[in-house]
Design a protein around this motif. Structure first.
Motif, short mmCIF file in Angstrom:
data_model
loop_
_atom_site.label_atom_id
_atom_site.label_comp_id
_atom_site.label_asym_id
_atom_site.label_seq_id
_atom_site.Cartn_x
_atom_site.Cartn_y
_atom_site.Cartn_z
N PHE A 1 0.84 -1.19 0.00
CA PHE A 1 0.00 0.00 0.00
C PHE A 1 0.88 1.25 0.00
N ASN A 2 0.65 2.12 -0.97
CA ASN A 2 1.40 3.39 -1.04
C ASN A 2 2.91 3.16 -1.00
N GLY A 3 3.35 2.12 -1.71
CA GLY A 3 4.78 1.84 -1.78
C GLY A 3 5.36 1.14 -0.57
N LEU A 4 4.52 0.83 0.43
CA LEU A 4 4.99 0.15 1.64
C LEU A 4 4.70 -1.33 1.53
N LEU A 5 5.75 -2.13 1.38
CA LEU A 5 5.59 -3.57 1.18
C LEU A 5 5.84 -4.32 2.48
N THR A 6 4.91 -5.19 2.82
CA THR A 6 5.09 -6.08 3.97
C THR A 6 4.74 -7.50 3.55
N SER A 7 5.31 -8.46 4.24
CA SER A 7 4.94 -9.85 3.99
C SER A 7 5.02 -10.63 5.29
N LEU B 1 7.65 -11.30 8.07
CA LEU B 1 8.84 -11.55 7.26
C LEU B 1 9.44 -10.21 6.83
N ALA B 2 8.98 -9.65 5.72
CA ALA B 2 9.50 -8.38 5.22
C ALA B 2 8.68 -7.20 5.74
N GLY B 3 9.36 -6.05 5.87
CA GLY B 3 8.66 -4.84 6.30
C GLY B 3 8.30 -4.84 7.77
#
Length: 205
Positions: free
Chosen positions: A30-36, A107-109
């Motif tokens: 969302f809005n360039g913010l990547l999470t996983s 994991l990420a973000g």
């Protein structure tokens, strides 16, 4: 990472899908913010016979209409007017089956997730539970009915090796005391010995 296709979700057996989602990876952007985060706990819900399902007896309302879409979209609703709960719609169009994602392992973000939750340290409180999990991943009701199968979608789920079923525990679902004989159906699944699984309060005797 390979994003799960509609074929994964459109199968009839939502209980089997709930098991197979353990270990898969949710990605939000969302809005360039990547999470996983890796899925570690799920619950299956299946109309028309399941009294714990929002679409019990195929009840179609403004809220449940998303459940009747073909599998592979998000069903997101507000619980108690506060928590955004993220479900994966399964089955063919009209089936009204879904899997609630209850907990994930970040994991990420991770820094993004911590900021969203107002926390300063990585711990299970961050995402062990369906409401806090959605907040950590930035998932809100505004994304209800969004496709989960687009390679660059805002919310997508990536494939991962299937966990051995010996590593997956089955038990009753949570918070459905109203559901009569459906209360004890073993449709909640979680990874054995995983600290990111939500803590379930035991009933007082």
């Amino acid at each position: 990472m390979t994003i799960l296709s509609a074929g994964f979700y459109c199968r009839e057996d939502t209980v089997q899908i709930a098991k197979e989602l353990i270990g898969k990876v949710i990605i939000t952007e969302f809005n360039g913010l990547l999470t996983s985060a890796r899925i570690v706990e799920t619950e299956a819900y299946k109309a028309p016979e399941d009294k714990a399902c929002h679409a019990y007896l195929n009840r179609k309302t403004k809220r449940t209409k998303t459940m009747f879409l073909p599998g592979g979209v998000a069903y997101i609703y507000l619980c108690y007017g506060i928590h955004h709960l993220f479900n994966v719609v399964t089955g063919p169009e009209g089936a009204a089956h879904a899997v609630l994602i209850r907990a994930v392992e970040p994991l990420a973000g991770q820094e993004i997730m911590l900021r969203r939750r107002g926390l300063d340290k990585l711990k299970p409180q961050l995402s062990a539970g369906p409401g806090v999990m959605s907040k950590a991943l930035g998932i809100e009701k505004a994304y209800d009915a969004i496709s989960l199968t687009e390679p660059k979608g805002l919310i997508r789920i990536a494939d991962a090796p299937v966990l051995p079923f010996s590593e997956i525990i089955a038990g009753p679902r949570v918070g459905i005391d109203y559901a009569e004989e459906c209360v004890d159906w073993p449709w909640r699944f979680y990874q054995r010995d995983c600290p990111w699984v939500s803590k379930i309060r035991k009933k007082k005797s």
